[in-house]
Design an enzyme around this catalytic site. Structure first.
Site, mmCIF file in Angstrom:
data_model
loop_
_atom_site.group_PDB
_atom_site.id
_atom_site.type_symbol
_atom_site.label_atom_id
_atom_site.label_comp_id
_atom_site.label_asym_id
_atom_site.label_seq_id
_atom_site.Cartn_x
_atom_site.Cartn_y
_atom_site.Cartn_z
ATOM 1 N N GLU A 1 0.845 -1.188 0.000
ATOM 2 C CA GLU A 1 0.000 0.000 0.000
ATOM 3 C C GLU A 1 0.885 1.244 0.000
ATOM 4 O O GLU A 1 1.734 1.408 0.880
ATOM 5 C CB GLU A 1 -0.894 0.044 1.232
ATOM 6 C CG GLU A 1 -1.961 -1.027 1.277
ATOM 7 C CD GLU A 1 -2.908 -0.824 2.451
ATOM 8 O OE1 GLU A 1 -4.093 -1.127 2.288
ATOM 9 O OE2 GLU A 1 -2.458 -0.368 3.529
ATOM 10 N N CYS A 2 0.701 2.116 -0.970
ATOM 11 C CA CYS A 2 1.375 3.408 -1.035
ATOM 12 C C CYS A 2 2.896 3.253 -0.914
ATOM 13 O O CYS A 2 3.546 2.848 -1.859
ATOM 14 C CB CYS A 2 0.808 4.358 0.015
ATOM 15 S SG CYS A 2 1.134 6.100 -0.349
ATOM 16 N N GLY A 3 3.485 3.541 0.250
ATOM 17 C CA GLY A 3 4.921 3.385 0.404
ATOM 18 C C GLY A 3 5.391 1.972 0.136
ATOM 19 O O GLY A 3 6.447 1.755 -0.470
ATOM 20 N N SER B 1 -0.988 -0.748 -4.674
ATOM 21 C CA SER B 1 -1.589 0.497 -5.140
ATOM 22 C C SER B 1 -1.282 1.603 -4.137
ATOM 23 O O SER B 1 -0.773 1.347 -3.041
ATOM 24 C CB SER B 1 -3.109 0.350 -5.294
ATOM 25 O OG SER B 1 -3.735 0.348 -4.030
#
Length: 441
Positions: free
Chosen positions: A327-329, A432
């Site tokens: 997720e993200c990072g 994502s």
């Protein structure tokens, strides 16, 4: 469930977090057990709540969570004497369209739980006029009760007296008045406060906040107001699909943004969480059947991640046969490269043909609704997931299959659709910029 209060304000930056942390630490010093919550999608504040209260803080999000999910999360308060829920932004601020329970506004949580609101008002530059603001907040929604206000950034005794006179004329109770004290604050960076685990003076700062709030706020009155409100009925735990039975979870200062209610739900479902530190060049546990890389600040540690050869190679090996989700990072760390703010490119794990950059910052912020085109650990293709996106990275290269169809809270398409990639050994990498909060109805 014990009685509670919502700590809110007309806007961000008015002193909610200072009051919240000071109250948690002050009540704890009195031997009072307080359960903290955070209204809305915030990954950082709950860690400060936990440090101040000694109890894990969970998020309550009316846009992403169904009422049953919200009440299930509220059961974390069982055994506490009092609940304090910190709002986000202004009390009534949310998105234009209604989600599972509301618009994401803190007022939705106050109304659902029946918790009165303590409004923090920045009265710098005004005096009696602040009462007009408070009166508007007291009357805008009939289902939200205003317990009173705490005046913040009071310049002098005369200033306080004038502000109090205005509140008395408007019939608004003043529960405290905080003089200007710039030293009672926490450092910030681009996604909010600097993380709790990165602050070596945190215990001392919380003690200072507790003393400051106890000296200027009527703690007994707050407890009395909360005690007059009805308590919500207990409900059973809401089922949350865990990513696996044994979950390797990246957990350090580069990867710490995961909602606490998800971890609690995974454990309640019987899953075992096996933390590891990519920054310490640790590999995901070989016995795990899924790996999850949360968001965080990989851009601040990109050099160390690039040098963590064991972490990167073992993550690649893991993904050959088992699912890995970022997720993200975590998503960025699964790509081929990450360019930091100074323009230096760092090699990442290479699970995706993805390059991201912080060289030219551009904020991406808002609720997201995703329909999965490919399964992720815990959810099958076609599942609809609600979450939140907040980052400054830009995608320079993206050559993998999209993970999901993503729209924002208004229904507009979001171009960041995530990535999915299958491996010959049966494993799958997915990721994502979207932080999962809950499955949508």
């Amino acid at each position: 469930m014990p009685p509670g209060l919502v700590i809110s304000a007309p806007a961000s930056g008015t002193g909610k977090t200072t009051l919240m942390l000071g109250l948690l630490a002050a009540f704890r010093a009195q031997g009072i057990s307080v359960q903290p919550f955070k209204c809305g999608p915030d990954y950082i504040d709950p860690a400060f709540h936990a440090a101040a209260s000694g109890r894990a803080s969970l998020n309550l999000d009316s846009w992403a969570m169904q009422p049953a999910q919200l009440f299930a999360s509220m059961q974390a308060a069982d055994g506490a004497d009092l609940v304090l829920a910190e709002g986000s932004m202004g009390l009534f601020d949310g998105v234009a369209s209604r989600g599972e329970t509301g618009t994401g506004a803190s007022a939705d949580i106050a109304a659902l739980a029946g918790w009165p609101v303590v409004l923090v008002l920045d009265v710098s530059g005004q005096a009696q006029s602040a009462a007009a603001v408070a009166l508007g907040f007291a009357t805008l929604r009939r289902d939200v009760a205003l317990a009173g206000v705490v005046l913040n950034r009071v310049a002098s005794p005369r200033h306080e007296a004038l502000a109090r006179a205005g509140m008395e004329a408007a019939g608004i109770r003043v529960l405290g008045a905080l003089p200007r004290r710039p030293s009672v604050a926490l450092p910030e960076r681009h996604l909010g406060l600097v993380q709790a685990e990165e602050q070596p003076r945190l215990a001392q700062t919380l003690t200072e906040m507790a003393d400051f709030i106890a000296a200027h706020v009527d703690l007994a009155a707050l407890r009395a107001i909360a005690a007059q409100t009805p308590t919500a009925n207990s409900v059973g735990l809401q089922d949350i699909s865990p990513p696996g039975n044994r979950i390797a979870l990246a957990r350090d200062t580069a990867f710490s943004f995961i909602y606490p209610h998800l971890l609690a739900g995974w454990r309640a479902a019987g899953a075992e969480i096996l933390p590891f530190s990519p920054l310490a060049d640790q590999a995901p546990d070989a016995s795990a059947d899924a790996c999850w890389l949360p968001g965080g600040y990989p851009e601040l540690h990109a050099g160390r991640l690039a040098a963590a050869s064991r972490f990167r190679s073992e993550l690649q090996n893991f993904a050959e046969t088992r699912p890995v989700h970022g997720e993200c990072g975590g998503y960025m760390a699964m790509g081929e490269g990450l360019i930091d703010a100074s323009g230096v490119r760092h090699e990442m794990a290479g699970l995706f043909k993805l390059t991201t950059s912080f060289e030219k910052r551009r904020m991406h912020l808002g609720y997201r609704l995703a329909r999965l085109a490919s399964p992720i650990p815990g959810y099958g293709a076609g599942a609809r997931l609600r979450g939140h996106e907040f980052h400054y990275a830009s995608i320079l290269e993206h050559n993998d299959a999209p993970l999901a169809q993503v729209v924002d809270a208004s229904g507009a398409a979001v171009p960041e659709t995530g990535s999915t990639r299958n491996f010959d050994g049966g494993g799958r990498a997915t990721g994502s910029f979207f932080h999962l909060i809950a499955e949508a109805t």
